[in-house]
Design a protein around this motif. Structure first.
Motif, PDB file in Angstrom:
ATOM      1  N   ALA A 138      66.067  72.432   2.342  1.00 37.19           N
ATOM      2  CA  ALA A 138      66.844  73.567   2.853  1.00 37.19           C
ATOM      3  C   ALA A 138      65.898  74.677   3.328  1.00 37.19           C
ATOM      4  O   ALA A 138      66.148  75.326   4.347  1.00 37.19           O
ATOM      5  CB  ALA A 138      67.800  74.090   1.780  1.00 37.19           C
ATOM      6  N   GLU A 170      64.360  73.558   6.693  1.00 41.72           N
ATOM      7  CA  GLU A 170      65.350  73.686   7.766  1.00 41.72           C
ATOM      8  C   GLU A 170      65.557  75.150   8.138  1.00 41.72           C
ATOM      9  O   GLU A 170      65.700  75.493   9.311  1.00 41.72           O
ATOM     10  CB  GLU A 170      66.678  73.029   7.372  1.00 41.72           C
ATOM     11  CG  GLU A 170      66.628  71.508   7.267  1.00 41.72           C
ATOM     12  CD  GLU A 170      66.011  70.834   8.486  1.00 41.72           C
ATOM     13  OE1 GLU A 170      66.340  71.240   9.619  1.00 41.72           O
ATOM     14  OE2 GLU A 170      65.194  69.923   8.313  1.00 41.72           O
ATOM     15  N   SER A 171      65.541  76.022   7.151  1.00 46.54           N
ATOM     16  CA  SER A 171      65.677  77.456   7.420  1.00 46.54           C
ATOM     17  C   SER A 171      64.514  77.955   8.266  1.00 46.54           C
ATOM     18  O   SER A 171      64.686  78.734   9.205  1.00 46.54           O
ATOM     19  CB  SER A 171      65.674  78.274   6.124  1.00 46.54           C
ATOM     20  OG  SER A 171      66.690  77.846   5.269  1.00 46.54           O
ATOM     21  N   ASP A 220      71.864  70.256   2.749  1.00 46.10           N
ATOM     22  CA  ASP A 220      70.748  71.172   3.009  1.00 46.10           C
ATOM     23  C   ASP A 220      70.893  72.003   4.281  1.00 46.10           C
ATOM     24  O   ASP A 220      70.560  73.184   4.285  1.00 46.10           O
ATOM     25  CB  ASP A 220      69.427  70.388   3.067  1.00 46.10           C
ATOM     26  CG  ASP A 220      69.047  69.847   1.700  1.00 46.10           C
ATOM     27  OD1 ASP A 220      69.294  70.560   0.700  1.00 46.10           O
ATOM     28  OD2 ASP A 220      68.514  68.731   1.630  1.00 46.10           O
ATOM     29  N   HIS A 221      71.362  71.392   5.374  1.00 49.88           N
ATOM     30  CA  HIS A 221      71.520  72.181   6.610  1.00 49.88           C
ATOM     31  C   HIS A 221      72.576  73.267   6.418  1.00 49.88           C
ATOM     32  O   HIS A 221      72.457  74.372   6.943  1.00 49.88           O
ATOM     33  CB  HIS A 221      71.915  71.290   7.785  1.00 49.88           C
ATOM     34  CG  HIS A 221      70.849  70.325   8.186  1.00 49.88           C
ATOM     35  ND1 HIS A 221      70.704  69.111   7.569  1.00 49.88           N
ATOM     36  CD2 HIS A 221      69.871  70.404   9.110  1.00 49.88           C
ATOM     37  CE1 HIS A 221      69.676  68.474   8.117  1.00 49.88           C
ATOM     38  NE2 HIS A 221      69.153  69.235   9.055  1.00 49.88           N
ATOM     39  N   ASN A 227      71.078  76.058   4.377  1.00 54.93           N
ATOM     40  CA  ASN A 227      70.157  76.852   5.197  1.00 54.93           C
ATOM     41  C   ASN A 227      70.926  77.848   6.064  1.00 54.93           C
ATOM     42  O   ASN A 227      70.597  79.033   6.122  1.00 54.93           O
ATOM     43  CB  ASN A 227      69.281  75.853   5.988  1.00 54.93           C
ATOM     44  CG  ASN A 227      69.144  76.152   7.457  1.00 54.93           C
ATOM     45  OD1 ASN A 227      68.953  77.301   7.855  1.00 54.93           O
ATOM     46  ND2 ASN A 227      69.242  75.139   8.277  1.00 54.93           N
ATOM     47  N   GLY A 239      72.519  80.990  -0.454  1.00 56.29           N
ATOM     48  CA  GLY A 239      72.768  79.725   0.241  1.00 56.29           C
ATOM     49  C   GLY A 239      73.729  78.759  -0.428  1.00 56.29           C
ATOM     50  O   GLY A 239      74.317  77.912   0.241  1.00 56.29           O
TER      51      GLY A 239
END
Ligand SMILES: [Zn+2]
Length: 651
Positions: free
Chosen positions: A455, A458-459, A516-517, A520, A585
């Protein structure tokens, strides 16, 4: 050079064809095909045949009764003259879902869905179809009513084989026995642990007389007929391919013949080394998500060509990667020298089959073999025409519902496709590849950041894109026109903020985000709301909106957050990563989610999309040689599915 003007203003052809329950059916277009050279069209034609030749492998892998069930359904639909109209429309609805999901298991939930008519109505429909000439898959000496009784639980009982892939079946239950897929036959994890697998990726593991048997997917093995047909079409394709692609295709043919792991590795290497061919294919046993054990490959095929206009933008970003690195808003200690942008192509898909159709991915990065990735790299493709079709089939009402003003909704309709393509490229090409980490992490920040790593990374890539999208360099590189730049930036920021709200519809249970996306995106938006004036929450008529008020403040705050996210990665600061995601998040307000779900349901938004593929037809001369290949767009999901099964008699 600039990116071609968005087609949205002129493109009035159909995208959304129909809705079936919570699925949308959308036509896919491959506009660049007609401009390809003849030998490339012929190459694609043979690869297209090779793709369709393997379709039934995936049907059989997904459920051992799939092909028989499909035969029954399609025979009724194509001999339906005497079938009761009410029953027929239910059978058609069910069959469409069956085709969309390649069997009776929902793509999103993995759970079984069933026919809603009664077994007696279904039997009457089958009897009427038999009168009209339907040929059912009867076993030796079996009558139609016996066949229907045998198959009744498959169509009607949700408790029989309820879940296609079950990774958490509960204490004391086996993940393989609890999964209905056909990758194993009567085998448990205990059996597997005692067995030395020679073909882990490409075999079905079954119980034989003297222990476990690997039924290898290869010529002469399981799926012999389909694999032979695939090999025949691949051989026909070879003479039309570039030298490097020929090497890869020949390696693939060899792997299909032997099934040996060493040949699969040789193929993966040859495929990843073919970086410049304008046409490419993925054809084989690839992703392992369907296997609860994460080992057996589901068969899939894609055939595509590089979209030169869109790839040009990616290449320009890659060439300017050092320029961006030198201006990253983080501590100069974390800046990298000698940065090369990740190589990636924008492609247009001509056909997909197996695990990648009719529901398709939007981006692919292969091979999955970690050793090959480390030594030889990987190929990354973004499916441009799929992304475009998604965008074109999104309803204006949906954007209106979550936009604060008409201007915002109009801006999204006009620019969101351009903006998201640009920022996706920035994310991949200058985002993931950027930045240095400290020596003590020994190149392995995952080790320090553990479950927070994905995460966070991706952030970081998203923030690089958000930070640089307003930069004049983007205009200088010719990625957007100066006159449109500010509107595109605004559309991107507004879309990003809206998404943090709209994505809550996907988490219908609990109060935590796992993916995770999604973590993020929520983290970034909620952090910006807390640390800047860029995004504010507003309410109107009992509805919540995330409104972007100031794009300069947005960019500046994204830069500050990016500096901190890079520091966390570079230092491997696990505690800080955990705190950031715990605070912004992971958790959300269930009342807000309920509100979003209610708004989405009122609009009857689809949860997922299936695509009707383009159709290729070879034009031959008197001696049977292909002299041209025509592309057409069927606009009819039912007809395409029946045609693929060899039942193009219409409904
Ligand atoms: Zn990413």
């Amino acid at each position: 050079m600039s990116v071609p003007a968005p087609v949205s203003n002129i493109d009035s052809r159909p995208y959304l064809l129909e809705r079936v329950d919570d699925a949308a059916i959308v036509q896919l277009y491959a506009d660049g095909f007609v401009e390809l050279a003849l030998d490339q069209k012929i190459l694609i034609y043979h690869l297209y045949q090779a793709a369709l030749a393997g379709r039934d492998i995936y049907y059989d892998q997904r459920y051992r009764h799939n092909l028989e069930m499909r035969d029954v359904l399609e025979e009724i639909l194509t001999n339906a003259g005497g079938v009761d109209p009410g029953t027929l429309s239910e059978i058609l609805r069910y069959t469409k879902l069956f085709w969309i999901n390649t069997g009776p298991y929902n793509n999103l939930t993995a759970r079984k869905f069933v026919l809603k008519c009664t077994p007696e109505e279904f039997a009457a429909a089958a009897q009427a179809a038999a009168q009209a000439g339907a040929r059912f898959p009867l076993r030796d000496g079996e009558h139609l009513d016996q066949m229907l009784a045998r198959m009744r639980p498959l169509f009607f009982d949700p408790a029989v084989d309820p879940i296609v892939t079950n990774k958490t079946p509960g204490a004391g239950r086996d993940i393989l026995e609890s999964s209905a897929n056909n990758l194993y036959d009567g085998v448990t994890m205990v059996d597997v642990a005692r067995f030395d697998e020679r073909y882990p990726l490409n075999s079905r593991l079954a119980r034989g007389g003297a222990g476990l048997v690997e039924e290898v997917y290869r010529v002469g093995g399981r799926y012999d007929a389909e694999i032979r047909a695939i090999v025949g079409h691949l051989e026909a394709a070879v003479p039309f391919a570039t030298q490097s692609m020929r090497t890869a295709l020949q390696a693939l043919i060899r792997f299909y013949r032997t099934g040996e792991t060493a040949d699969r590795i040789a193929y993966d290497i040859a495929w990843v080394q073919d970086k410049d061919s304008p046409v490419d294919t993925i054809n084989g046993f690839v992703e392992v998500y369907m296997d609860a054990r994460g080992t057996k490959g589901a068969w899939e095929a894609l055939v595509y060509y590089v979209n030169p206009h869109k790839t040009q933008g990616i290449r320009k970003l890659a060439e300017a990667a050092q320029w961006f690195e030198d201006r990253m808003p983080w501590d100069p200690r974390f800046r990298k020298q000698g940065v090369r942008g990740v190589s990636a192509n924008a492609i247009d898909v001509v056909v997909e089959a197996g695990d990648s159709a009719p529901v398709t991915p939007v981006g692919i990065n292969l091979p999955n073999d970690q050793n090959i990735r480390e030594e030889y790299g990987s190929k990354s493709v973004s499916l441009s025409n799929v992304n475009e079709a998604y965008d074109k089939s999104t309803s204006h009402e949906f954007r209106r519902e979550f936009a604060w003003s008409d201007e915002e909704a109009d801006r999204a309709s006009r620019w969101s496709a351009v903006a998201s393509e640009l920022t996706t490229n920035m994310h991949e090409v200058i985002g993931h590849g950027s930045g240095r980490i400290l020596e003590h992490l020994q190149g392995n920040p995952q080790g320090a950041l553990k479950e927070q790593y994905s995460a966070l990374e991706e952030s970081r890539a998203d923030l690089v894109a958000l930070y640089f999208v307003p930069d004049p360099k983007v205009v200088e590189l010719g990625l957007v026109d100066a006159a449109d730049h500010e509107e595109i930036v605004r559309a991107e920021y507004e879309g990003y903020a809206r998404n943090a709200l709209v994505q809550l519809r996907r988490v219908r249970e609990g109060t935590q985000i796992e993916e995770d996306h999604m973590r993020n995106r929520q983290m970034i938006v909620r952090w910006l709301m807390d640390h800047s004036t860029a995004i504010v929450e507003k309410r109107r008529d009992g509805k919540t909106y995330y409104v972007v008020t100031d794009i300069r403040a947005f960019q500046a705050a994204a830069g500050r957050l990016l500096a901190e996210v890079q520091r966390i990665k570079a230092e491997g600061d696990y505690a800080a990563a955990r705190e950031l995601f715990e605070k912004y998040g992971v958790h959300f307000d269930p009342a807000l989610r309920d509100e979003v779900v209610a708004r989405v349901e009122r609009l009857d938004m689809p949860s997922y999309t299936a695509f009707v593929q383009p159709k290729l037809t070879a034009v031959r001369n008197d001696s049977g040689e292909i002299v041209d290949v025509a592309i057409s767009y069927p606009m009819d999901f039912t007809r395409q599915m029946l045609e693929y099964s060899g039942r193009d008699r219409g409904v």
